[in-house]
Design an enzyme around this catalytic site. Structure first.
Site, PDB file in Angstrom:
ATOM      1  N   PRO A   2       0.724  -1.242   0.000  1.00 39.43           N
ATOM      2  CA  PRO A   2       0.000   0.000   0.000  1.00 39.43           C
ATOM      3  C   PRO A   2       0.757   1.299   0.000  1.00 39.43           C
ATOM      4  O   PRO A   2       0.386   2.175  -0.740  1.00 39.43           O
ATOM      5  CB  PRO A   2      -0.865  -0.103   1.248  1.00 39.43           C
ATOM      6  CG  PRO A   2      -0.926  -1.536   1.535  1.00 39.43           C
ATOM      7  CD  PRO A   2       0.318  -2.112   1.021  1.00 39.43           C
ATOM      8  N   GLU A   3       1.722   1.515   0.816  1.00 36.39           N
ATOM      9  CA  GLU A   3       2.188   2.893   0.955  1.00 36.39           C
ATOM     10  C   GLU A   3       3.326   3.223  -0.021  1.00 36.39           C
ATOM     11  O   GLU A   3       3.803   2.350  -0.722  1.00 36.39           O
ATOM     12  CB  GLU A   3       2.580   3.173   2.409  1.00 36.39           C
ATOM     13  CG  GLU A   3       1.410   2.881   3.345  1.00 36.39           C
ATOM     14  CD  GLU A   3       1.675   3.229   4.785  1.00 36.39           C
ATOM     15  OE1 GLU A   3       2.207   4.315   5.042  1.00 36.39           O
ATOM     16  OE2 GLU A   3       1.358   2.413   5.663  1.00 36.39           O
ATOM     17  N   HIS A  96      -5.794 -15.665  -5.977  1.00 42.37           N
ATOM     18  CA  HIS A  96      -6.532 -14.415  -6.142  1.00 42.37           C
ATOM     19  C   HIS A  96      -6.094 -13.649  -7.383  1.00 42.37           C
ATOM     20  O   HIS A  96      -6.154 -12.417  -7.407  1.00 42.37           O
ATOM     21  CB  HIS A  96      -6.383 -13.552  -4.893  1.00 42.37           C
ATOM     22  CG  HIS A  96      -6.869 -14.237  -3.657  1.00 42.37           C
ATOM     23  ND1 HIS A  96      -8.188 -14.585  -3.461  1.00 42.37           N
ATOM     24  CD2 HIS A  96      -6.209 -14.684  -2.564  1.00 42.37           C
ATOM     25  CE1 HIS A  96      -8.323 -15.189  -2.298  1.00 42.37           C
ATOM     26  NE2 HIS A  96      -7.135 -15.274  -1.732  1.00 42.37           N
ATOM     27  N   ARG A 117      -8.283  -8.919  -1.467  1.00 44.08           N
ATOM     28  CA  ARG A 117      -9.460  -8.201  -0.969  1.00 44.08           C
ATOM     29  C   ARG A 117     -10.175  -7.368  -2.024  1.00 44.08           C
ATOM     30  O   ARG A 117     -11.205  -6.761  -1.732  1.00 44.08           O
ATOM     31  CB  ARG A 117      -9.057  -7.323   0.219  1.00 44.08           C
ATOM     32  CG  ARG A 117      -8.591  -8.162   1.410  1.00 44.08           C
ATOM     33  CD  ARG A 117      -8.086  -7.317   2.552  1.00 44.08           C
ATOM     34  NE  ARG A 117      -9.145  -6.550   3.176  1.00 44.08           N
ATOM     35  CZ  ARG A 117      -8.951  -5.679   4.149  1.00 44.08           C
ATOM     36  NH1 ARG A 117      -7.726  -5.461   4.581  1.00 44.08           N
ATOM     37  NH2 ARG A 117      -9.939  -5.036   4.675  1.00 44.08           N
ATOM     38  N   ARG A 163      -7.059  23.903   7.912  1.00 43.37           N
ATOM     39  CA  ARG A 163      -7.951  22.781   8.209  1.00 43.37           C
ATOM     40  C   ARG A 163      -8.382  22.755   9.675  1.00 43.37           C
ATOM     41  O   ARG A 163      -7.624  23.142  10.563  1.00 43.37           O
ATOM     42  CB  ARG A 163      -7.246  21.466   7.881  1.00 43.37           C
ATOM     43  CG  ARG A 163      -7.116  21.224   6.396  1.00 43.37           C
ATOM     44  CD  ARG A 163      -8.374  20.573   5.880  1.00 43.37           C
ATOM     45  NE  ARG A 163      -8.321  20.461   4.429  1.00 43.37           N
ATOM     46  CZ  ARG A 163      -8.615  19.349   3.778  1.00 43.37           C
ATOM     47  NH1 ARG A 163      -8.944  18.272   4.432  1.00 43.37           N
ATOM     48  NH2 ARG A 163      -8.567  19.317   2.457  1.00 43.37           N
TER      49      ARG A 163
END
Length: 310
Positions: A2-3, A96, A117, A163
């Site tokens: 992911p990162e 998968h 997933r 923010r």
DNA sequence: CGTGGCCCCTGATTGC
DNA sequence: TGCAATCAGGGGCCAC
């Protein structure tokens, strides 16, 4: 994977093993893997046939492969469990396996998108007008990542001040800064001695600069180690794991001693995930009440902020 | 509009 | 053993 560091490891693998090759055919084995290609799996497959793949590009956690120049590209996102693997033709299908790209040459390998997933996927998009390197239009809103020379630290700091949110949420907001996920957010915050719930509006320019420096440092360290792998789900295009997990200071280290002060690292539920932090080095922000007529009670000891001891 | 909560999936692990 | 609950590195979408 992911990162940013893990995705960059994959990008380099694609550059080495896939760029310059011409697609012979595409097999989509699970339609969800092309759901971001709105015209559908068949259209995705047909439009890739005969196209030559250019240099592999990346912004944050997104990868793309320009086709026959830079007007159009295959966009890839790995989600939580996606892998791009270069496998020998004829190797048994992974459990998968979602998409297979076959090539015209006789190199004997193919590109496989494997994703347990199915949060990740591949899609085909035109380039955003005026953007560099054929950046796909659908990710034009993704901010540059901190390893990109185009990253604007001044703009980032201004956005943080504006923010009304907390620092870890901001780090995970890919429209403010891209490539940071749960692991590297916790690692950079630990290095910066910042609590994840610190309001971004309280960050001074030097604090932002320090935080950015730690983000870059931890990502470069991870990159040098081939990324972070906890299991076989996170591998490079040749199926090999990175070994940065042994160098993590906070993430996944619940109850283990902080490498700086020795206090046990804590894990807290946070946005349906977890935040790991040192309760001594990373003090929670002091909750300030709006100025009122009655004197605010002294903060309870458990909720008190950092104390100066001398 | 910005912000935060929920949801999308499969599989490994843990606790009853 | 079986089953339910929890957790996992992602982001899109939709109320408020």
């Amino acid at each position: 994977m992911p990162e940013l560091p893990e995705v960059e490891v994959v990008r380099r693998g694609l550059e080495r093993w896939v760029s310059g090759r011409t697609v012979e055919g595409v097999d989509v084995l699970h339609p969800r893997a092309t759901r971001r290609h709105l015209a559908g799996a068949e259209d995705f497959a047909r439009r890739l046939e005969g196209r030559r793949i250019g240099p592999a590009r990346r912004r944050g956690k997104y990868l793309w492969l320009p086709l026959d120049g830079a007007a159009e590209a295959v966009l890839a996102h790995l989600g939580m469990s996606g892998q791009l693997l270069v496998q020998p033709v004829g190797a048994p299908d992974e459990k998968h396996l979602r998409i297979r790209l076959r090539f015209e040459d006789g190199e004997g390998t193919e590109l496989r998108f494997v994703d347990q997933r199915t949060f990740g996927g591949l899609s085909l998009h035109g380039a955003a007008p005026g953007a560099a390197d054929g950046l796909p239009d659908v990710i034009a809103h993704i901010a540059p990542d901190p390893l990109d020379p185009a990253f604007d630290a001044e703009l980032f700091h201004a956005a943080l001040r504006r923010r009304r949110t907390t620092v870890k949420r901001a780090l995970l907001d890919q429209s403010l800064i891209s490539g940071v996920g749960n692991i590297y957010a916790d690692e950079a915050l630990w290095r910066s001695r910042l609590h994840y719930d610190r309001p971004t509006a309280t960050l001074t320019r030097p604090r932002t600069t320090e935080l950015l420096g730690h983000i870059r440092d931890v990502m470069n360290d991870a990159l040098a180690a081939g990324g972070t792998s906890f299991d076989s789900l996170y591998v490079n295009v040749n199926g090999e794991s990175g070994y940065f997990s042994r160098s993590l200071d906070a993430y996944g280290r619940e109850d283990e001693p902080c490498r700086r002060c020795g206090a046990p690292i804590r894990r807290r539920p946070w946005m349906n995930r977890s935040s790991y932090f040192c309760p001594r080095c990373q003090r929670p922000p002091v909750i300030r009440r709006a100025a009122g007529r009655s004197a605010p009670a002294r903060p309870a000891p458990a909720a008190s902020g950092p104390r100066r001891s001398g």
